[in-house]
Design a protein around this motif. Structure first.
Motif, PDB file in Angstrom:
ATOM      1  N   LEU A 167      42.210  31.833  53.831  1.00  0.00           N
ATOM      2  CA  LEU A 167      42.624  31.582  52.460  1.00  0.00           C
ATOM      3  C   LEU A 167      43.268  32.831  51.885  1.00  0.00           C
ATOM      4  CD1 LEU A 167      39.253  29.926  51.341  1.00  0.00           C
ATOM      5  CD2 LEU A 167      41.307  28.739  52.133  1.00  0.00           C
ATOM      6  N   ALA A 168      43.912  32.688  50.739  1.00  0.00           N
ATOM      7  CA  ALA A 168      44.542  33.847  50.103  1.00  0.00           C
ATOM      8  C   ALA A 168      44.753  33.580  48.622  1.00  0.00           C
ATOM      9  CB  ALA A 168      45.878  34.169  50.773  1.00  0.00           C
ATOM     10  N   ALA A 169      44.914  34.662  47.874  1.00  0.00           N
ATOM     11  CA  ALA A 169      45.248  34.585  46.446  1.00  0.00           C
ATOM     12  C   ALA A 169      46.451  35.476  46.217  1.00  0.00           C
ATOM     13  CB  ALA A 169      44.059  35.056  45.604  1.00  0.00           C
ATOM     14  N   LYS A 170      47.427  34.977  45.475  1.00  0.00           N
ATOM     15  CA  LYS A 170      48.617  35.765  45.163  1.00  0.00           C
ATOM     16  C   LYS A 170      48.529  36.259  43.728  1.00  0.00           C
ATOM     17  CE  LYS A 170      53.644  35.830  45.437  1.00  0.00           C
ATOM     18  NZ  LYS A 170      54.866  35.064  45.778  1.00  0.00           N
ATOM     19  N   LEU A 171      48.403  37.581  43.560  1.00  0.00           N
ATOM     20  CA  LEU A 171      48.246  38.178  42.245  1.00  0.00           C
ATOM     21  C   LEU A 171      49.594  38.592  41.669  1.00  0.00           C
ATOM     22  CD1 LEU A 171      45.189  40.520  42.991  1.00  0.00           C
ATOM     23  CD2 LEU A 171      45.191  38.101  42.347  1.00  0.00           C
ATOM     24  N   ALA A 172      49.802  38.250  40.401  1.00  0.00           N
ATOM     25  CA  ALA A 172      51.044  38.623  39.724  1.00  0.00           C
ATOM     26  C   ALA A 172      51.001  40.064  39.229  1.00  0.00           C
ATOM     27  CB  ALA A 172      51.312  37.679  38.557  1.00  0.00           C
ATOM     28  N   GLU A 196      48.587  44.090  43.062  1.00  0.00           N
ATOM     29  CA  GLU A 196      49.520  42.966  42.984  1.00  0.00           C
ATOM     30  C   GLU A 196      49.980  42.553  44.380  1.00  0.00           C
ATOM     31  OE1 GLU A 196      54.123  42.194  41.465  1.00  0.00           O
ATOM     32  OE2 GLU A 196      52.990  43.902  40.714  1.00  0.00           O
ATOM     33  N   GLY A 197      50.042  41.249  44.600  1.00  0.00           N
ATOM     34  CA  GLY A 197      50.450  40.744  45.910  1.00  0.00           C
ATOM     35  C   GLY A 197      49.440  39.756  46.455  1.00  0.00           C
ATOM     36  N   VAL A 198      49.408  39.612  47.765  1.00  0.00           N
ATOM     37  CA  VAL A 198      48.553  38.620  48.417  1.00  0.00           C
ATOM     38  C   VAL A 198      47.255  39.259  48.893  1.00  0.00           C
ATOM     39  CG1 VAL A 198      48.367  36.974  50.322  1.00  0.00           C
ATOM     40  CG2 VAL A 198      50.549  37.258  49.127  1.00  0.00           C
ATOM     41  N   VAL A 199      46.130  38.628  48.527  1.00  0.00           N
ATOM     42  CA  VAL A 199      44.806  39.066  48.963  1.00  0.00           C
ATOM     43  C   VAL A 199      44.269  38.016  49.925  1.00  0.00           C
ATOM     44  CG1 VAL A 199      42.463  39.665  48.248  1.00  0.00           C
ATOM     45  CG2 VAL A 199      44.397  40.195  46.751  1.00  0.00           C
TER      46      VAL A 199
END
Length: 226
Positions: free
Chosen positions: A117-122, A150-153
Motif C-alpha cells: 500500500l502507499a499514501a501520496k502526500l501533497a 512530500e511524495g509517496v510513503v
C-alpha cells in the motif's frame, strides 16, 4: 487564326474500366499528371496576344507537390505510430504477474498474500496514519506511519487485525490521514497494489487488467512492486 487543341489526349477516368478500379484517379499523383498535360496544351495553344500566366500555373503545381509530400509524410507517421504502439504493447506484456501500484482505496485481500500500500502526500507531514476497515465500515487496523516528506510513503498490510489475528479474505477499505508540518489536516491519496492478470487493447489504447478487478491505463500506474 484557328487554335487547335490536344486536350482530348488528357487521361480521362473511365468508371467502366474494371481493370483500373483499384486505382485512385483523384490522387495527388494523377492530379499532378493531368495538370502537367493541361499546362503543356495551354502553353502550346495560347494566344500570343494574351499569353497564359505561367506563374500562377507554377504556383498550383507547387501546391500539388506540397500536398503530395504531406500525404506521404502522414503515411510514414501513421506507420511509425503503429510500430511504436505495437512495441509498447509487447513491452507491457512483460508485466503480467508483476504488481502494479495505482490510486485506489479498495483492498481485495485473498486471505494469504500481503498487500503493498502507499499514501501520496501533497506536502510534508508531521504525522501520517493509515486505517483499514471491513465492508461494514468497522475498523480492523490503524497504523501510525509517523512523519514523512512530500511524495509517496510505502507500507504493507499482512492481513492481520489490531490484535495480530489473520482476517478472512474479502474486500477492505484503506483510509489515509495526515497532519502537515503547519498543523493542517489532509486526506492524502491512497494507493493499492495488485497483480497484473492480463494486458489488453481497447482500440489502440493499452489496458492493464489487475487481479482485483481494476482496469488501468499504463499512465495510472505509479509504481511497480516486486
Amino acid at each position: 487564326m484557328a487554335i487547335t487543341s490536344n486536350i482530348s489526349a488528357i487521361k480521362q477516368y473511365d468508371p467502366a474500366a474494371t481493370a483500373k478500379a483499384a486505382q485512385d484517379v483523384t490522387s495527388t499523383k494523377d492530379l499532378t499528371q493531368n495538370f502537367l498535360k493541361m499546362l503543356t496544351v495551354q502553353l502550346q495553344n495560347q494566344d500570343p496576344m494574351n499569353p497564359t500566366d505561367t506563374a500562377s500555373m507554377t504556383t498550383q503545381l507547387a501546391q500539388l507537390n506540397m500536398v503530395d509530400g504531406i500525404n506521404k509524410m502522414n503515411t510514414s507517421m501513421g506507420s511509425l505510430l503503429s510500430q511504436i504502439q505495437s512495441s509498447d504493447f509487447i513491452n507491457m506484456s512483460t508485466t503480467v504477474g508483476k504488481y502494479a501500484m495505482a490510486p485506489s482505496s479498495n483492498i481485495n485481500y485473498d486471505g494469504s498474500t500481503p498487500v503493498n500500500l502507499a499514501a501520496k502526500l501533497a506536502s510534508d507531514a508531521s504525522n501520517v496514519s493509515a486505517t483499514i476497515t471491513n465492508e461494514l465500515g468497522q475498523k480492523i487496523l490503524e497504523v501510525d506511519l509517523g512523519a514523512a516528506n512530500e511524495g509517496v510513503v510505502n507500507f504493507s498490510w499482512d492481513g492481520s487485525d489490531a490484535a495480530g489475528n489473520p482476517v478472512a479474505a474479502g474486500m477492505y477499505k484503506l483510509l489515509i490521514a495526515s497532519t502537515t508540518t503547519d498543523g493542517k489536516e489532509e486526506k492524502p491519496t491512497a494507493y493499492v497494489s495488485s497483480r497484473v492478470a492480463t494486458i489488453g487493447k481497447n482500440g489502440t489504447a493499452i489496458e492493464v487488467n489487475l487481479a482485483d478487478g481494476r482496469t488501468l491505463t499504463p499512465s495510472e500506474i505509479a509504481q511497480w512492486v516486486a
